[in-house]
Design an enzyme around this catalytic site. Structure first.
Site, PDB file in Angstrom:
ATOM      1  N   TYR A  81       0.943  -1.316   0.212  1.00 22.32           N
ATOM      2  CA  TYR A  81       0.139   0.029  -0.041  1.00 22.32           C
ATOM      3  C   TYR A  81       0.775   1.316  -0.039  1.00 22.32           C
ATOM      4  CZ  TYR A  81      -3.971  -2.996   1.364  1.00 22.32           C
ATOM      5  OH  TYR A  81      -5.157  -4.057   1.186  1.00 22.32           O
ATOM      6  N   LYS A 125       3.537 -15.651   2.168  1.00 18.64           N
ATOM      7  CA  LYS A 125       3.433 -16.311   0.888  1.00 18.64           C
ATOM      8  C   LYS A 125       4.746 -16.533   0.385  1.00 18.64           C
ATOM      9  CE  LYS A 125       1.176 -17.801  -2.556  1.00 18.64           C
ATOM     10  NZ  LYS A 125       0.146 -18.975  -2.478  1.00 18.64           N
ATOM     11  N   ASP A 170      -3.028 -18.110   1.523  1.00 19.06           N
ATOM     12  CA  ASP A 170      -4.125 -18.848   1.036  1.00 19.06           C
ATOM     13  C   ASP A 170      -4.880 -19.978   1.808  1.00 19.06           C
ATOM     14  OD1 ASP A 170      -1.825 -19.959   0.556  1.00 19.06           O
ATOM     15  OD2 ASP A 170      -2.110 -20.674  -1.722  1.00 19.06           O
ATOM     16  N   ASP A 198     -10.951  -8.755   7.540  1.00 16.70           N
ATOM     17  CA  ASP A 198     -12.337  -8.536   7.178  1.00 16.70           C
ATOM     18  C   ASP A 198     -13.022  -9.985   7.190  1.00 16.70           C
ATOM     19  OD1 ASP A 198     -12.314  -5.713   6.351  1.00 16.70           O
ATOM     20  OD2 ASP A 198     -13.362  -5.831   4.752  1.00 16.70           O
ATOM     21  N   ASP A 255      -5.098  -6.758   5.586  1.00 15.24           N
ATOM     22  CA  ASP A 255      -6.371  -6.193   5.524  1.00 15.24           C
ATOM     23  C   ASP A 255      -7.399  -7.122   4.962  1.00 15.24           C
ATOM     24  OD1 ASP A 255      -8.177  -4.108   4.627  1.00 15.24           O
ATOM     25  OD2 ASP A 255      -7.027  -3.344   2.825  1.00 15.24           O
TER      26      ASP A 255
END
Ligand code: NAD
Length: 367
Positions: free
Chosen positions: A142, A189, A221, A249, A245
């Site tokens: 970001y 990852k 994942d 959620d 992020d």
């Protein structure tokens, strides 16, 4: 205690969820004999409409003078066509970066009262769950270099981390794990990303200082799948900005509704914790202005503010207990209601805030 709390209500449902949370802070201040002052600022789309910029000059400096910031949410369709660096969300990223709040704590707890609102099958959550997501907040993709090719037909974003950034967020996560069930899951990852391999190297070094914490590594994942399959296996999860992020959620909806989740974004200011406290959700334009937003995530963020920035644990617990008492009494905002909720227990943002307010118990001991 004397302190000043900055308030940015923001856009969409922001003002509807911040107003009850501010009222609760005012009441806690009075009941526990503190002197809380409030200073309101504008940022986001509302600020753009008034000042032509989403983070007006001087806002960061003024907020920095305060002890903590309570924020609603920013953004909405009215500002979606603005260029990237003019969008309301950019103001939020700039605030976080400028205020140095690198550690985002997002607790996801399934309260027994809301077990019926959790979308998972009963057997997967029969024992409840209590997860603390620790998300790196001021670096990663970001904040990396991004751009477009000259003909605009290609684009790139870059993810970059250095060892200091990784080490400081790991220390926050390990310290939190030490005070909990002592299990830390590092989500990455590393089978593909070089930044993830660096996270693993730094973790291997830092973990030797936290010997009573068990460290696990999980690919993002798999983590997304495990959160749905068996959320109770997790204690503290630490991860980078983007993965945090997305996963927070996901974990939020497991608690019954995204409207339930609080967050604290912490940094250091003169040796103590400065923080931005905000619900995990966004400005929810689809329900804005309708008194439908669940204010509990923001109210619980105010409890985190009392705990982390003001070191007022008893006061923080008083707010959390009031939320639990209101849920015990069967009160629900629309997002939490199901077919078994009596019609007279379904309430709006304002009424839910008032219910929590009246459930706050004053300290019994004279001070
Ligand atoms: P959102 O979180 O605003 O809404 C997602 C869904 O959850 C919607 O259906 C909404 O009605 C519901 N919801 C959200 N908060 C709720 C609450 N308190 N009570 C009940 N239901 C609630 O996410 P989005 O729709 O992807 O984004 C909308 C805008 O918010 C966008 O402009 C986005 O950029 C912005 N946003 C801001 C923040 C922030 O300020 N921290 C975070 C995320 C998104």
């Amino acid at each position: 205690m004397d302190c000043t709390i900055a308030i940015i209500a923001g856009d969409g449902v922001g003002p509807e969820v911040v107003a009850p949370a501010q009222k609760i802070l005012e009441t806690v201040g009075r009941s526990f004999h503190h002197h809380f002052k409030f200073r309101s600022f504008q940022a986001g789309g509302a600020a753009y409409d008034t000042y032509g910029e989403t983070l007006p000059a001087g806002t960061v400096e003024a907020v920095r003078e305060c002890d903590a910031l309570l924020l609603g949410a920013v953004g909405g369709p009215a500002w979606d066509s603005l260029p990237g660096d003019k969008r309301p969300e950019h103001a939020l990223l700039a605030l976080r970066k400028e205020l140095g709040v690198f550690a985002n704590l997002r607790p996801a707890v399934l309260l027994p009262q809301l077990r019926g609102a959790c979308p998972l099958k009963a057997f997967a959550v029969s024992g409840g769950f209590d997860i603390l997501m620790v998300r790196e907040l001021t670096s990663g993709i970001y904040f990396g270099r991004r751009g477009r090719s000259a003909d605009l037909s290609a684009a790139f974003d870059t993810m970059s981390y250095n060892t200091d950034e990784i080490e400081r967020i790991l220390r926050v996560a390990y310290t939190a794990a030490e005070g909990r069930r002592k299990i830390l899951t590092v989500v990455d990852k590393a089978n593909v990303l070089e930044t993830s391999r660096l996270w693993r190297e730094v973790t291997e070094r830092v973990k030797t200082e936290y010997r009573d914490v068990v460290t696990n590594f999980l690919y993002v994942d798999n983590a997304a799948m495990q959160l749905i399959r068996s959320p109770s296996q997790f204690d503290v999860i630490v991860t980078n900005n983007m993965f945090g992020d997305i996963l927070s959620d996901e974990s939020s909806v497991l608690t019954g509704s995204i409207g339930m989740l609080p967050s604290a974004s912490l940094g250091k200011k003169s040796g103590r914790s400065f923080g931005i406290y905000e619900p995990v959700h966004g400005s929810a334009p689809d329900i804005a202005g309708q008194n439908k937003a669940n204010p509990l995530g923001t109210i619980l963020s105010a409890a985190m503010l009392l705990r982390h920035s003001l070191a007022l644990e008893e006061e923080a617990r008083a707010v959390e207990k009031a939320v639990e008492a209101v849920l015990d009494s069967g009160c629900r905002t629309l997002d939490l209601a199901d077919s078994s909720t009596p019609q007279n227990k379904i309430m709006g943002s304002k009424e839910m805030g008032d219910a929590v307010l009246s459930a706050i118990t004053s300290p019994e001991k004279p001070r």
